[in-house]
Design an enzyme around this catalytic site. Structure first.
Site, PDB file in Angstrom:
ATOM      1  N   LYS A 168       0.831  -1.192   0.000  1.00 51.05           N
ATOM      2  CA  LYS A 168       0.000   0.000   0.000  1.00 51.05           C
ATOM      3  C   LYS A 168       0.873   1.252   0.000  1.00 51.05           C
ATOM      4  O   LYS A 168       1.953   1.280   0.599  1.00 51.05           O
ATOM      5  CB  LYS A 168      -0.916   0.011   1.221  1.00 51.05           C
ATOM      6  CG  LYS A 168      -1.826  -1.206   1.335  1.00 51.05           C
ATOM      7  CD  LYS A 168      -2.820  -1.294   0.199  1.00 51.05           C
ATOM      8  CE  LYS A 168      -3.808  -2.441   0.415  1.00 51.05           C
ATOM      9  NZ  LYS A 168      -4.804  -2.532  -0.678  1.00 51.05           N
ATOM     10  N   HIS A 299      -8.873  -9.142  -8.274  1.00 48.72           N
ATOM     11  CA  HIS A 299      -8.866  -8.566  -6.931  1.00 48.72           C
ATOM     12  C   HIS A 299      -9.269  -9.682  -5.988  1.00 48.72           C
ATOM     13  O   HIS A 299     -10.387 -10.184  -6.033  1.00 48.72           O
ATOM     14  CB  HIS A 299      -9.839  -7.405  -6.806  1.00 48.72           C
ATOM     15  CG  HIS A 299      -9.938  -6.905  -5.388  1.00 48.72           C
ATOM     16  ND1 HIS A 299     -11.096  -6.933  -4.664  1.00 48.72           N
ATOM     17  CD2 HIS A 299      -8.995  -6.400  -4.563  1.00 48.72           C
ATOM     18  CE1 HIS A 299     -10.878  -6.453  -3.444  1.00 48.72           C
ATOM     19  NE2 HIS A 299      -9.609  -6.123  -3.362  1.00 48.72           N
TER      20      HIS A 299
END
Length: 348
Positions: A168, A299
């Site tokens: 991230k 995803h």
């Protein structure tokens, strides 16, 4: 064969270890499990996951139980696209996206599971698979981790045999992102893929600035740089950057992918099973992307591995670290496909 009933179970509890991205804390372990029953005794199962908002699994359960399920009792469960069309029409007035589509997706997945079980084959065989294993990377670089924590979890991912890692970004200034990226690169080596994910955190100008920096650092792709619905800005950004833009997990249904793909606003398509419309729509989105020469990376994992097995443009399945019990082993950085009938999957 006819559908005779649909059962729903709900779980919602705090997560043992909360994780953070640039926009949110994922601190819940929520699930809505759907079981479709038939007059031949064959059942199909799906499990919809929620990482935050304690009430979401119960809200979804109410939509399925009170609205969607009664509409398809008595229907033929093998006519999966016919069921999809009926449920889209049913929910049109209230909006077929959002939690309505989570419900449609849950039913779609359970129907595919049921079909595979009825024919005694894994679903990837029904879809016409062209591979028997899926390349995988580990999504391990959450923002609550400090640099030593990032280094440790990235090292473990590579030791487990993953091809690369994702981390991230966007939780602080660009200088912080750069320091964290360099730390991960140092432990995974110069050639392993390293992806970065901003979770929709940036404005266009900031995404352009950071995307150039991530590109200079050799990152594989720049995921969700912008709010998902802003198609025009995705197209402008992709035109300015060399690094591929990966996006799609927060888009609902095929229609929301069409303009993004045709406009050139995405370099890696990433639908989410829950939001895209289930296995059926993910497969069709993937085929649409393939027609434009755009690669597909899921995803999440789970049942998505069956879609990935069938698509010609598959590049990766996303995973967390392997479970500690040793029941899953990667082979050359790939997940083997499950052999059990239905949607059973190693991926998690």
């Amino acid at each position: 064969m006819k559908i005779t009933g649909i059962g729903v179970e709900v779980v919602s509890k705090p997560k043992a270890h909360a994780v953070r991205d640039a926009l949110q804390l994922l601190d819940r372990d929520g699930h809505t499990k759907v079981v479709i029953e038939t007059d031949e005794g064959i059942t199909g199962v799906s499990d919809t996951y929620f990482g935050r908002v304690a009430s979401s699994p119960a809200v979804l359960a109410a939509i399925i139980t009170d609205q969607l399920a009664p509409a398809i009792v008595g229907d033929d469960p093998t006519l999966i696209r016919q069921v999809r069309q009926k449920l889209w029409r049913l929910t049109d007035y209230q909006g077929s996206t959002g939690l309505s589509l989570f419900g449609i997706s849950a039913i779609d997945l359970a129907l595919w599971d049921l079909l595979g079980k009825s024919l005694e084959v894994p679903v990837w065989k029904l879809l016409g698979a062209q591979r028997t294993s899926i390349p995988t990377y580990a999504m391990v670089g959450w923002l609550e981790l400090d640099v030593p924590g990032l280094e440790a979890v990235s090292t473990k991912a590579m030791e487990q045999g993953f091809r690369g890692v994702k981390m991230k970004v966007g939780g602080g200034p660009l200088s912080e992102d750069i320091s964290r990226i360099k730390a991960v690169r140092a432990v995974i080596g110069p050639d392993a893929p390293l992806m970065v994910d901003a979770n929709q955190a940036f404005s266009y100008s900031e995404a352009l600035r950071r995307g150039r920096a991530y590109s200079d650092l050799g990152c594989e792709w720049f995921e969700e740089p912008l709010p998902a619905a802003d198609t025009e800005s995705h197209i402008r950004l992709a035109d300015k950057l060399d690094i591929p833009i990966a996006t799609g997990e927060n888009r609902y249904g095929q229609a929301q992918f069409r303009d993004l793909i045709t406009g050139g606003g995405v370099g890696v398509v990433q639908p989410d099973l829950r939001r895209a419309g289930g296995l059926t729509d993910c497969l069709e989105i993937g085929l649409m992307a393939a027609g434009f020469g755009i690669p597909y990376a899921s995803h999440g994992g789970g049942a998505h591995i069956h879609v990935l097995a069938a698509l010609p443009n598959t590049i990766y399945v996303e995973s967390g670290l392997l479970p500690p019990d040793g029941r899953v082993e990667l082979v050359d950085g790939c997940y083997p496909l499950p052999l059990e009938p239905g949607l059973s999957s190693w991926s998690h």
